[in-house]
Write a protein that holds these residues in place. Sequence first.
Motif, PDB file in Angstrom:
ATOM      1  N   TRP A  49       0.808  -1.215   0.000  1.00 34.68           N
ATOM      2  CA  TRP A  49       0.000   0.000   0.000  1.00 34.68           C
ATOM      3  C   TRP A  49       0.841   1.264   0.000  1.00 34.68           C
ATOM      4  O   TRP A  49       2.012   1.250   0.312  1.00 34.68           O
ATOM      5  CB  TRP A  49      -0.973   0.002   1.171  1.00 34.68           C
ATOM      6  CG  TRP A  49      -0.362  -0.128   2.542  1.00 34.68           C
ATOM      7  CD1 TRP A  49      -0.065  -1.293   3.189  1.00 34.68           C
ATOM      8  CD2 TRP A  49       0.024   0.930   3.421  1.00 34.68           C
ATOM      9  NE1 TRP A  49       0.475  -1.002   4.418  1.00 34.68           N
ATOM     10  CE2 TRP A  49       0.531   0.338   4.597  1.00 34.68           C
ATOM     11  CE3 TRP A  49      -0.026   2.313   3.334  1.00 34.68           C
ATOM     12  CZ2 TRP A  49       0.993   1.090   5.667  1.00 34.68           C
ATOM     13  CZ3 TRP A  49       0.446   3.074   4.411  1.00 34.68           C
ATOM     14  CH2 TRP A  49       0.935   2.447   5.555  1.00 34.68           C
ATOM     15  N   GLY A  50       0.161   2.365  -0.376  1.00 35.30           N
ATOM     16  CA  GLY A  50       0.777   3.681  -0.371  1.00 35.30           C
ATOM     17  C   GLY A  50      -0.246   4.727   0.007  1.00 35.30           C
ATOM     18  O   GLY A  50      -1.448   4.552  -0.220  1.00 35.30           O
ATOM     19  N   LEU A  51       0.251   5.828   0.580  1.00 35.39           N
ATOM     20  CA  LEU A  51      -0.611   6.893   1.080  1.00 35.39           C
ATOM     21  C   LEU A  51       0.191   8.190   1.112  1.00 35.39           C
ATOM     22  O   LEU A  51       1.295   8.213   1.661  1.00 35.39           O
ATOM     23  CB  LEU A  51      -1.089   6.510   2.487  1.00 35.39           C
ATOM     24  CG  LEU A  51      -1.779   7.532   3.357  1.00 35.39           C
ATOM     25  CD1 LEU A  51      -3.121   7.938   2.739  1.00 35.39           C
ATOM     26  CD2 LEU A  51      -2.012   6.951   4.756  1.00 35.39           C
ATOM     27  N   LEU A  52      -0.336   9.249   0.499  1.00 37.13           N
ATOM     28  CA  LEU A  52       0.288  10.574   0.568  1.00 37.13           C
ATOM     29  C   LEU A  52      -0.492  11.404   1.582  1.00 37.13           C
ATOM     30  O   LEU A  52      -1.613  11.835   1.292  1.00 37.13           O
ATOM     31  CB  LEU A  52       0.225  11.286  -0.788  1.00 37.13           C
ATOM     32  CG  LEU A  52       1.175  10.838  -1.871  1.00 37.13           C
ATOM     33  CD1 LEU A  52       0.909  11.631  -3.152  1.00 37.13           C
ATOM     34  CD2 LEU A  52       2.613  10.998  -1.453  1.00 37.13           C
ATOM     35  N   LEU A  53       0.060  11.591   2.762  1.00 35.57           N
ATOM     36  CA  LEU A  53      -0.619  12.366   3.792  1.00 35.57           C
ATOM     37  C   LEU A  53      -0.309  13.847   3.614  1.00 35.57           C
ATOM     38  O   LEU A  53       0.854  14.229   3.443  1.00 35.57           O
ATOM     39  CB  LEU A  53      -0.177  11.902   5.175  1.00 35.57           C
ATOM     40  CG  LEU A  53      -0.632  10.495   5.561  1.00 35.57           C
ATOM     41  CD1 LEU A  53       0.073  10.029   6.834  1.00 35.57           C
ATOM     42  CD2 LEU A  53      -2.141  10.462   5.733  1.00 35.57           C
ATOM     43  N   SER A  54      -1.335  14.673   3.662  1.00 39.11           N
ATOM     44  CA  SER A  54      -1.160  16.119   3.483  1.00 39.11           C
ATOM     45  C   SER A  54      -0.152  16.697   4.465  1.00 39.11           C
ATOM     46  O   SER A  54       0.716  17.470   4.088  1.00 39.11           O
ATOM     47  CB  SER A  54      -2.499  16.833   3.632  1.00 39.11           C
ATOM     48  OG  SER A  54      -3.345  16.505   2.568  1.00 39.11           O
ATOM     49  N   LEU A  76       0.226   7.960  -6.985  1.00 40.04           N
ATOM     50  CA  LEU A  76      -0.532   8.914  -6.177  1.00 40.04           C
ATOM     51  C   LEU A  76       0.014  10.333  -6.365  1.00 40.04           C
ATOM     52  O   LEU A  76      -0.757  11.290  -6.482  1.00 40.04           O
ATOM     53  CB  LEU A  76      -0.474   8.528  -4.698  1.00 40.04           C
ATOM     54  CG  LEU A  76      -1.271   7.299  -4.282  1.00 40.04           C
ATOM     55  CD1 LEU A  76      -0.904   6.867  -2.863  1.00 40.04           C
ATOM     56  CD2 LEU A  76      -2.761   7.561  -4.396  1.00 40.04           C
ATOM     57  N   GLU A  77       1.346  10.452  -6.412  1.00 38.29           N
ATOM     58  CA  GLU A  77       1.969  11.762  -6.624  1.00 38.29           C
ATOM     59  C   GLU A  77       1.609  12.316  -7.990  1.00 38.29           C
ATOM     60  O   GLU A  77       1.297  13.506  -8.138  1.00 38.29           O
ATOM     61  CB  GLU A  77       3.487  11.655  -6.473  1.00 38.29           C
ATOM     62  CG  GLU A  77       3.931  11.463  -5.047  1.00 38.29           C
ATOM     63  CD  GLU A  77       5.396  11.070  -4.893  1.00 38.29           C
ATOM     64  OE1 GLU A  77       6.051  10.706  -5.914  1.00 38.29           O
ATOM     65  OE2 GLU A  77       5.883  11.095  -3.757  1.00 38.29           O
ATOM     66  N   ARG A  78       1.638  11.464  -9.012  1.00 39.05           N
ATOM     67  CA  ARG A  78       1.299  11.886 -10.363  1.00 39.05           C
ATOM     68  C   ARG A  78      -0.120  12.431 -10.434  1.00 39.05           C
ATOM     69  O   ARG A  78      -0.401  13.404 -11.132  1.00 39.05           O
ATOM     70  CB  ARG A  78       1.447  10.705 -11.328  1.00 39.05           C
ATOM     71  CG  ARG A  78       2.087  11.095 -12.630  1.00 39.05           C
ATOM     72  CD  ARG A  78       2.333   9.908 -13.520  1.00 39.05           C
ATOM     73  NE  ARG A  78       3.514   9.174 -13.088  1.00 39.05           N
ATOM     74  CZ  ARG A  78       3.657   7.866 -13.160  1.00 39.05           C
ATOM     75  NH1 ARG A  78       2.706   7.108 -13.631  1.00 39.05           N
ATOM     76  NH2 ARG A  78       4.758   7.294 -12.747  1.00 39.05           N
ATOM     77  N   GLU A  79      -1.018  11.796  -9.706  1.00 40.53           N
ATOM     78  CA  GLU A  79      -2.429  12.211  -9.682  1.00 40.53           C
ATOM     79  C   GLU A  79      -2.695  13.317  -8.658  1.00 40.53           C
ATOM     80  O   GLU A  79      -3.784  13.854  -8.610  1.00 40.53           O
ATOM     81  CB  GLU A  79      -3.319  11.013  -9.331  1.00 40.53           C
ATOM     82  CG  GLU A  79      -3.388   9.960 -10.399  1.00 40.53           C
ATOM     83  CD  GLU A  79      -4.170  10.407 -11.624  1.00 40.53           C
ATOM     84  OE1 GLU A  79      -5.229  11.059 -11.465  1.00 40.53           O
ATOM     85  OE2 GLU A  79      -3.703  10.124 -12.735  1.00 40.53           O
ATOM     86  N   ASP A  80      -1.681  13.617  -7.831  1.00 43.05           N
ATOM     87  CA  ASP A  80      -1.822  14.540  -6.708  1.00 43.05           C
ATOM     88  C   ASP A  80      -3.009  14.145  -5.828  1.00 43.05           C
ATOM     89  O   ASP A  80      -3.801  14.983  -5.405  1.00 43.05           O
ATOM     90  CB  ASP A  80      -1.942  15.987  -7.184  1.00 43.05           C
ATOM     91  CG  ASP A  80      -1.680  16.974  -6.056  1.00 43.05           C
ATOM     92  OD1 ASP A  80      -0.903  16.639  -5.132  1.00 43.05           O
ATOM     93  OD2 ASP A  80      -2.288  18.066  -6.068  1.00 43.05           O
ATOM     94  N   LEU A  81      -3.134  12.849  -5.579  1.00 42.30           N
ATOM     95  CA  LEU A  81      -4.202  12.313  -4.730  1.00 42.30           C
ATOM     96  C   LEU A  81      -3.649  12.159  -3.318  1.00 42.30           C
ATOM     97  O   LEU A  81      -2.820  11.303  -3.041  1.00 42.30           O
ATOM     98  CB  LEU A  81      -4.703  10.969  -5.273  1.00 42.30           C
ATOM     99  CG  LEU A  81      -5.835  10.316  -4.493  1.00 42.30           C
ATOM    100  CD1 LEU A  81      -7.075  11.229  -4.451  1.00 42.30           C
ATOM    101  CD2 LEU A  81      -6.205   8.978  -5.128  1.00 42.30           C
ATOM    102  N   ARG A  82      -4.118  13.029  -2.439  1.00 43.03           N
ATOM    103  CA  ARG A  82      -3.628  13.037  -1.062  1.00 43.03           C
ATOM    104  C   ARG A  82      -4.702  12.517  -0.113  1.00 43.03           C
ATOM    105  O   ARG A  82      -5.887  12.594  -0.409  1.00 43.03           O
ATOM    106  CB  ARG A  82      -3.215  14.446  -0.661  1.00 43.03           C
ATOM    107  CG  ARG A  82      -2.109  14.946  -1.558  1.00 43.03           C
ATOM    108  CD  ARG A  82      -1.465  16.220  -1.081  1.00 43.03           C
ATOM    109  NE  ARG A  82      -0.395  16.589  -1.988  1.00 43.03           N
ATOM    110  CZ  ARG A  82       0.819  16.062  -1.983  1.00 43.03           C
ATOM    111  NH1 ARG A  82       1.133  15.147  -1.113  1.00 43.03           N
ATOM    112  NH2 ARG A  82       1.731  16.454  -2.850  1.00 43.03           N
TER     113      ARG A  82
END
Length: 118
Positions: A49-54, A76-82
């Motif tokens: 799994w991966g998660l970009l926390l604000s 996730l970074e490419r989509e800027d999905l945080r």
Amino acid sequence: MLVLENIISDRGSKYAVAGAPCESEDQARALLGELRRRKKFARATHNSWGLLLSGAGPVKNDDGESGAGQVILRMLEREDLRDHLIVVTRWFGGRNLGGDRFRHIQEAVRIYLEELRH
């Protein structure tokens, strides 16, 4: 939690992808626990799994599938999905996939993101 099962099959390995809004690493672990309560997912070889926390930045876990978490984070970074957890699940089919496994992880995340848009 949105769960998409049986999305990719290659040389006996099968993939699923799941995800949900998530605001902390603790919440991510709780969501993973919820996913693993399903017998099928509890028996999976890998739940990467991966998660970009604000606030805290990127968090990932390969769960034995070396490099898988980083692939998910890049997407996730490419989509800027945080603040949204994505889990790619693999049931190993007995044959090594080599580099194809990264292609399958990317495709699983793509499928999830496409479903999220609809």
